[in-house]
Design a protein around this motif. Structure first.
Motif, short mmCIF file in Angstrom:
data_model
loop_
_atom_site.label_atom_id
_atom_site.label_comp_id
_atom_site.label_asym_id
_atom_site.label_seq_id
_atom_site.Cartn_x
_atom_site.Cartn_y
_atom_site.Cartn_z
N ARG A 71 0.85 -1.18 0.00
CA ARG A 71 0.00 0.00 0.00
C ARG A 71 0.89 1.24 0.00
NH1 ARG A 71 -3.11 -3.47 -0.92
NH2 ARG A 71 -5.17 -3.87 -0.02
N ARG A 72 0.36 2.32 -0.50
CA ARG A 72 1.08 3.60 -0.50
C ARG A 72 0.81 4.31 0.82
NH1 ARG A 72 -0.94 5.10 -4.68
NH2 ARG A 72 -2.53 6.55 -3.95
N CYS A 73 1.88 4.67 1.51
CA CYS A 73 1.74 5.29 2.83
C CYS A 73 1.42 6.77 2.70
CB CYS A 73 3.03 5.09 3.63
SG CYS A 73 2.83 5.45 5.39
N ARG A 74 0.42 7.22 3.42
CA ARG A 74 -0.03 8.61 3.32
C ARG A 74 0.84 9.59 4.10
NH1 ARG A 74 -6.53 7.65 4.25
NH2 ARG A 74 -6.96 6.64 2.24
N ALA A 75 1.62 9.07 5.04
CA ALA A 75 2.40 9.96 5.90
C ALA A 75 3.81 9.41 6.08
CB ALA A 75 1.72 10.11 7.25
N LYS A 76 4.72 10.27 6.45
CA LYS A 76 6.08 9.85 6.76
C LYS A 76 6.07 9.12 8.09
CE LYS A 76 10.76 11.60 7.48
NZ LYS A 76 11.64 12.79 7.51
N VAL A 77 6.80 8.01 8.15
CA VAL A 77 6.87 7.21 9.37
C VAL A 77 8.33 6.96 9.73
CG1 VAL A 77 6.22 5.05 10.50
CG2 VAL A 77 4.71 6.05 8.77
N ALA A 78 8.71 7.34 10.93
CA ALA A 78 10.08 7.11 11.39
C ALA A 78 10.20 5.73 12.01
CB ALA A 78 10.48 8.18 12.40
N SER A 79 11.37 5.11 11.87
CA SER A 79 11.63 3.81 12.47
C SER A 79 13.12 3.65 12.68
CB SER A 79 11.10 2.68 11.56
OG SER A 79 11.41 1.42 12.09
N GLY A 80 13.46 3.11 13.83
CA GLY A 80 14.88 2.91 14.11
C GLY A 80 15.39 1.61 13.52
N TYR B 205 5.70 -2.96 13.95
CA TYR B 205 4.33 -3.30 13.55
C TYR B 205 3.44 -2.15 13.99
CZ TYR B 205 5.66 -8.09 12.38
OH TYR B 205 6.23 -9.20 11.80
N LEU B 206 3.23 -1.20 13.08
CA LEU B 206 2.51 0.02 13.42
C LEU B 206 1.03 -0.12 13.12
CD1 LEU B 206 4.98 2.66 11.92
CD2 LEU B 206 4.95 1.68 14.21
N ARG B 207 0.21 0.24 14.07
CA ARG B 207 -1.24 0.22 13.85
C ARG B 207 -1.61 1.22 12.76
NH1 ARG B 207 -0.88 1.26 19.90
NH2 ARG B 207 1.29 0.93 19.28
N ALA B 208 -2.53 0.79 11.90
CA ALA B 208 -2.84 1.63 10.73
C ALA B 208 -4.22 1.30 10.18
CB ALA B 208 -1.78 1.40 9.64
N TRP B 209 -4.69 2.19 9.32
CA TRP B 209 -5.95 1.96 8.60
C TRP B 209 -5.64 1.95 7.11
CZ3 TRP B 209 -10.61 0.45 10.19
CH2 TRP B 209 -11.63 0.40 9.22
N ALA B 210 -6.00 0.83 6.45
CA ALA B 210 -5.68 0.65 5.04
C ALA B 210 -6.95 0.52 4.21
CB ALA B 210 -4.81 -0.58 4.85
N ASP B 211 -6.91 1.09 2.99
CA ASP B 211 -7.96 0.81 2.01
C ASP B 211 -7.32 0.03 0.87
OD1 ASP B 211 -6.63 2.70 0.42
OD2 ASP B 211 -7.99 4.32 0.97
N ASP B 212 -7.93 0.03 -0.29
CA ASP B 212 -7.41 -0.77 -1.39
C ASP B 212 -6.14 -0.21 -2.01
OD1 ASP B 212 -9.46 -2.55 -1.09
OD2 ASP B 212 -10.73 -1.67 -2.66
N GLU B 213 -5.82 1.05 -1.72
CA GLU B 213 -4.67 1.67 -2.35
C GLU B 213 -3.68 2.26 -1.37
OE1 GLU B 213 -6.14 4.58 -5.08
OE2 GLU B 213 -7.03 3.10 -6.45
N GLU B 214 -4.18 2.82 -0.26
CA GLU B 214 -3.32 3.55 0.66
C GLU B 214 -3.45 3.03 2.08
OE1 GLU B 214 -2.89 7.96 -1.18
OE2 GLU B 214 -4.80 7.57 -0.16
N VAL B 215 -2.49 3.46 2.92
CA VAL B 215 -2.53 3.13 4.33
C VAL B 215 -2.07 4.35 5.12
CG1 VAL B 215 -0.16 2.21 4.32
CG2 VAL B 215 -1.79 1.46 6.07
N GLU B 216 -2.71 4.55 6.25
CA GLU B 216 -2.37 5.69 7.10
C GLU B 216 -2.12 5.21 8.52
OE1 GLU B 216 -3.92 10.19 8.18
OE2 GLU B 216 -5.18 8.85 7.00
N PRO B 217 -0.94 5.53 9.10
CA PRO B 217 -0.67 5.10 10.47
C PRO B 217 -1.58 5.78 11.48
CG PRO B 217 1.05 6.58 9.69
CD PRO B 217 0.17 6.30 8.51
N GLU C 229 5.39 6.63 -0.29
CA GLU C 229 6.19 5.43 -0.60
C GLU C 229 5.36 4.17 -0.35
OE1 GLU C 229 10.41 3.33 0.86
OE2 GLU C 229 9.76 5.26 1.70
N GLU C 230 5.59 3.14 -1.17
CA GLU C 230 4.94 1.85 -0.94
C GLU C 230 5.54 1.17 0.27
OE1 GLU C 230 4.88 -0.85 -4.23
OE2 GLU C 230 2.84 -0.23 -4.78
#
Length: 404
Positions: A333-342, A348-360, A392-393
């Motif tokens: 899925r294409r992420c709607r927002a920037k997500v930091a990760s070490g 494993y970030l909680r998120a809401w996804a549709d058929d094309e995008e995902v938002e944390p 980004e995917e």
């Protein structure tokens, strides 16, 4: 056994695979087979359908008797019998004859097609056919779906409604499936109390007991939950007795990575702790061990961390325990927002996804149950990645893909 360094997620899965246990087959009524895993192939006992049958309400005819029919020049046929579903006609359809027939009824001898009722006019014991039919038109031939002796379902198949329909069509009222894992759920914590409308100071509603019970059921297991205090002897006795009675033990609480943690110490004294501390967020204190050949998953006391740990590790183990060829299947899925990760940990970030995008989901604390309610997926960020850029995917693990 206590690890000073966190174990990579992939190595935790390797240890689970090395210690995988399986349930044995049992025979159940087909009415109880939903979401069970077949322990044997299903071979059809007869053709399905077992005879040529009508696909429509209408009249069984000889197709050649209808050739050239039209509203202005209908063919006239004499009706000699009537067949309902489940009935058989002893009449042979001869030249210029027809038999009234219901959907699903056997095609009588001599007939090779069915004229739909709406293309006929009835006049006493005769019908006027307003359009021609071709041979085999509106006829479902014997064995159209399945032939006798054909393997229609394979061992290891998850029984959904459509597989249950196939087993019934193949002649089976009972099927051999792998037994559901029995799971002892042990929730520890002196601060936990049963949910009610009155909460004592310093106490917290025991959501973990109900959550783990539901999670085990969602993975095909049968849960037996209990709440115990943070007492080494009490917890140890429960784990020891449960190891001889259940297929799997799952605990929550008492897993923080330090000495003196009740659950981990109890398992370490009774058997072997195979890992304790995984490079996973949330939920790094997760532990796994064996007591008398019984696997023990030691999950965090924080509700969200426990849910993630279950979804990542315990669910994987329980589904494979039922001989299901299961692995976590991420989608892109294409992420709607920037997500930091070490780097060095798998998020494993909680998120809401549709058929094309995902938002944390913004609230990420290990105790924020509301964040799980507002999610339908995890964004999975590999330990080698340093976050995700907006647009980004990314890899997404949908909750629905984990539930059988």
């Amino acid at each position: 056994m206590f690890l000073s360094e966190l174990l990579p997620v992939r190595d935790a899965f390797r240890i689970l695979d090395e210690n995988q246990r399986f349930t044995e087959p049992e025979t159940v009524d087909l009415l109880e087979a939903y979401h069970r895993v077949l322990a044997d192939d299903i071979v059809s006992r007869f053709d399905s359908p077992p005879f040529d049958r009508s696909a429509m309400d209408g009249y069984a005819v000889r197709a050649e008797d209808t050739f050239g029919s039209s509203p202005g020049n209908p063919s006239t046929l004499r009706v000699t019998d009537s067949i309902g579903a489940g009935e058989v006609s002893g009449v042979d359809v001869g030249q210029g004859e027809a038999v009234r027939i219901a959907t699903g009824a056997p095609i009588p001898a001599g007939a090779d097609a069915v004229v739909m009722e709406e293309y006929t006019l009835q006049e006493g014991s005769e019908i006027r056919v307003l359009r021609p039919v071709a041979p085999s038109e509106n006829v479902a031939p014997a064995g159209e779906d399945v032939r006798r002796g054909a393997t229609v379902l394979r061992e290891g198949t998850l029984m959904r409604p459509q597989e249950i329909a196939m087993a019934a069509s193949a002649g089976y009222s009972k099927v051999k499936v792998f037994r559901r894992p029995s799971v002892k759920v042990i929730v520890t914590g002196n601060e936990l109390v049963d949910p009610s409308d009155d909460l004592e100071p310093g106490k917290i509603p025991n959501s973990n007991l109900y959550t783990l019970n539901a999670l085990v059921e969602s993975a095909g297991g049968s849960a037996d939950p209990v709440h115990l205090p943070d007492d080494m002897d009490t917890v140890g006795e429960e784990i020891e007795s449960s190891a001889s009675e259940y297929d799997v033990i799952i605990t929550t609480g008492g897993t923080a990575i330090s000495r003196g943690d009740v659950v981990v110490d109890a398992v370490d004294g009774l058997g072997e702790v195979l890992f304790h501390g995984v490079a996973l967020r949330p939920g790094k204190p997760v532990a796994f061990g064996m007591v008398s050949e019984t696997p023990v998953f030691m999950l965090s006391g924080y509700p969200v961390a426990a849910m993630v740990q279950f979804d990542v590790f315990a669910r994987y183990y329980l589904l494979r325990m039922q001989h299901l060829d299961y692995r976590h299947r991420a989608v892109k899925r294409r992420c709607r927002a920037k997500v930091a990760s070490g780097p060095g940990r798998t998020d494993y970030l909680r998120a809401w996804a549709d058929d094309e995008e995902v938002e944390p989901v913004q609230s990420r604390g290990s105790g924020i149950i509301r964040s799980m309610v507002g999610s339908n997926a995890y964004i999975v960020i590999d330990e080698n990645l340093e976050g995700i850029s907006a647009g980004e995917e990314c890899d997404v693990l949908l909750f629905d893909s984990m539930v059988i």
